[in-house]
Design an enzyme around this catalytic site. Structure first.
Site, mmCIF file in Angstrom:
data_model
loop_
_atom_site.group_PDB
_atom_site.id
_atom_site.type_symbol
_atom_site.label_atom_id
_atom_site.label_comp_id
_atom_site.label_asym_id
_atom_site.label_seq_id
_atom_site.Cartn_x
_atom_site.Cartn_y
_atom_site.Cartn_z
ATOM 1 N N ASP A 56 0.825 -1.199 0.000
ATOM 2 C CA ASP A 56 0.000 0.000 0.000
ATOM 3 C C ASP A 56 0.863 1.253 0.000
ATOM 4 O O ASP A 56 1.826 1.362 0.758
ATOM 5 C CB ASP A 56 -0.906 0.031 1.236
ATOM 6 C CG ASP A 56 -1.677 1.343 1.339
ATOM 7 O OD1 ASP A 56 -2.586 1.555 0.511
ATOM 8 O OD2 ASP A 56 -1.346 2.167 2.223
ATOM 9 N N TYR A 61 2.562 10.217 0.846
ATOM 10 C CA TYR A 61 3.730 9.668 1.528
ATOM 11 C C TYR A 61 5.016 10.172 0.875
ATOM 12 O O TYR A 61 5.406 9.729 -0.201
ATOM 13 C CB TYR A 61 3.699 8.142 1.519
ATOM 14 C CG TYR A 61 2.461 7.531 2.155
ATOM 15 C CD1 TYR A 61 1.685 8.253 3.057
ATOM 16 C CD2 TYR A 61 2.074 6.241 1.838
ATOM 17 C CE1 TYR A 61 0.562 7.691 3.628
ATOM 18 C CE2 TYR A 61 0.954 5.662 2.418
ATOM 19 C CZ TYR A 61 0.197 6.395 3.309
ATOM 20 O OH TYR A 61 -0.924 5.829 3.875
ATOM 21 N N LYS A 86 -3.906 5.906 -3.377
ATOM 22 C CA LYS A 86 -5.010 6.692 -2.845
ATOM 23 C C LYS A 86 -5.257 7.943 -3.692
ATOM 24 O O LYS A 86 -4.372 8.396 -4.417
ATOM 25 C CB LYS A 86 -4.733 7.063 -1.388
ATOM 26 C CG LYS A 86 -4.434 5.823 -0.530
ATOM 27 C CD LYS A 86 -4.161 6.152 0.911
ATOM 28 C CE LYS A 86 -3.835 4.902 1.700
ATOM 29 N NZ LYS A 86 -2.498 4.389 1.417
ATOM 30 N N GLY A 235 -1.950 0.752 11.148
ATOM 31 C CA GLY A 235 -1.567 1.200 12.483
ATOM 32 C C GLY A 235 -1.853 0.187 13.574
ATOM 33 O O GLY A 235 -2.407 0.573 14.620
ATOM 34 N N SER A 239 0.538 3.646 16.539
ATOM 35 C CA SER A 239 1.655 4.580 16.341
ATOM 36 C C SER A 239 2.795 4.389 17.318
ATOM 37 O O SER A 239 3.596 5.295 17.535
ATOM 38 C CB SER A 239 1.177 6.048 16.326
ATOM 39 O OG SER A 239 0.869 6.539 17.604
ATOM 40 N N ILE A 241 2.784 2.763 20.699
ATOM 41 C CA ILE A 241 2.577 2.464 22.114
ATOM 42 C C ILE A 241 2.541 0.955 22.378
ATOM 43 O O ILE A 241 2.895 0.498 23.473
ATOM 44 C CB ILE A 241 1.275 3.141 22.622
ATOM 45 C CG1 ILE A 241 1.156 3.064 24.148
ATOM 46 C CG2 ILE A 241 0.055 2.551 21.945
ATOM 47 C CD1 ILE A 241 2.116 3.941 24.886
#
Length: 338
Positions: A56, A61, A86, A235, A239, A241
């Site tokens: 993807d 980006y 996209k 994700g 991100s 954690i």
């Protein structure tokens, strides 16, 4: 290198089948930290070598950088791969950027939001040129919604999609130019609005159906099952954690999130399972999910992800998470629901 056998799942009602583990190419374009071009291309090649067939990318980006890098590799290895990009942002050449951004060493372009019929068609054609290819398999509408644009800012952009952009996507799919259409966003609420526009094949939803957060479970995920749409989970580590980092939703994690992560980790430790392994594999317990899409920055990082992917997770771990109230009520788990 011998490719491993990775389960494949069908996208919606299409004939597309993708491996349940994919490669997201935002990080490779230098989000927050620089990634040398050779390293990025090596990571994409390594993903294909180990049996991943879904890649993807997006114009945003690195402002075109990611699509160029992906094209460099996939042009010679297109057979058997599934590629998504996209629409919603057109790129214009600049000598400086109009607003702060998170890209290190991006290409000299800036983004212009455009979800209209002409904007979608132009974005699609521009992506093909950056990729150096004559087609992609999946086209997502990128970052439409209030999380990106605010309540008032999103209204005219949604109107563009409603009055023209969706028609462009349908024409591309109906003509066979693309095989599947959907949205790629960080908020599930806008996806319910999308269902009101018409039929979609697949949604790329980042951060909202993870081991840490299942806010999209109902009504979004249940509606996907009713409408025959699939979900790609971006994700999966929220991100960072869930892999030992301190950020959640790209900001410093609040204490409540830190405490919940500690509780999840304690259960995982009791079962001898690494928390990132549980986080990576968790989304696939839902029947609407067809793929989990992490974004490694190097072949070595991808190898680490593959170790988590291969980890054996006992069904009892999911049951214990449910017993402790760490999964939303109704979350599908092996043997039943939380």
């Amino acid at each position: 290198m011998t490719a491993r056998i990775i389960e494949k799942r069908q996208i919606g009602k299409t004939g597309l089948e993708i491996t349940t583990l994919g490669l997201g190419c935002a990080s490779l374009a230098g989000i927050f930290t620089d990634v040398p071009a050779d390293q990025a291309r090596a990571t994409i090649s390594h993903a294909l070598d180990v049996g991943i067939n879904y890649v993807d990318t997006a114009p945003q980006y690195g402002y075109g950088r990611s699509e160029h890098l992906v094209g460099d590799v996939l042009r010679e290895r297109r057979a058997g791969t599934v590629l998504s990009t996209k629409v919603g942002r057109k790129l214009k050449p600049v000598t400086g950027w109009s607003e702060p951004h998170n890209w290190v060493n991006p290409l000299p372009f800036d983004q212009v939001y455009d979800y209209s019929y002409d904007g979608v068609m132009r974005s699609y054609e521009d992506s093909l040129q950056r990729l150096g290819m004559n087609g992609v398999d999946i086209l997502y509408v990128h970052d439409i919604g209030t999380a990106t644009h605010g309540i008032e800012g999103n209204k005219p952009l949604w109107k563009q999609l409603e009055t023209g952009g969706y028609r462009a996507l349908r024409e591309l799919r109906d003509s066979g130019a693309v095989k599947a259409i959907g949205l790629g966003v960080n908020e599930w609420q806008v996806l319910m609005d999308a269902f009101a526009l018409g039929d979609w094949d697949v949604f790329l939803l980042a951060g909202r159906y993870t081991l840490l957060e299942q806010t999209s479970l109902s009504p979004f995920m249940t509606t996907c099952l009713e409408r025959g749409a699939s979900v790609v989970i971006g994700g999966p580590f929220n991100s960072g954690i869930l892999v030992g980092g301190s950020t959640f939703n790209y900001a410093k994690a609040p204490q409540a999130i830190v405490d919940r992560v500690k509780a999840l980790e304690t259960v995982c430790q009791d079962f001898g399972v690494a928390l990132p392994a549980a986080a990576l594999q968790f989304p696939l317990t839902h029947p609407a999910v067809c793929n989990v899409l992490p974004g490694p920055k190097s072949p070595e990082e991808l190898d680490g992800i593959l170790k988590w992917w291969d980890a054996k997770i006992p069904d009892a771990l999911w049951g214990e998470l449910a017993n402790q109230g760490l999964l939303a009520v109704g979350t599908p788990i092996p043997g039943g629901v939380a």
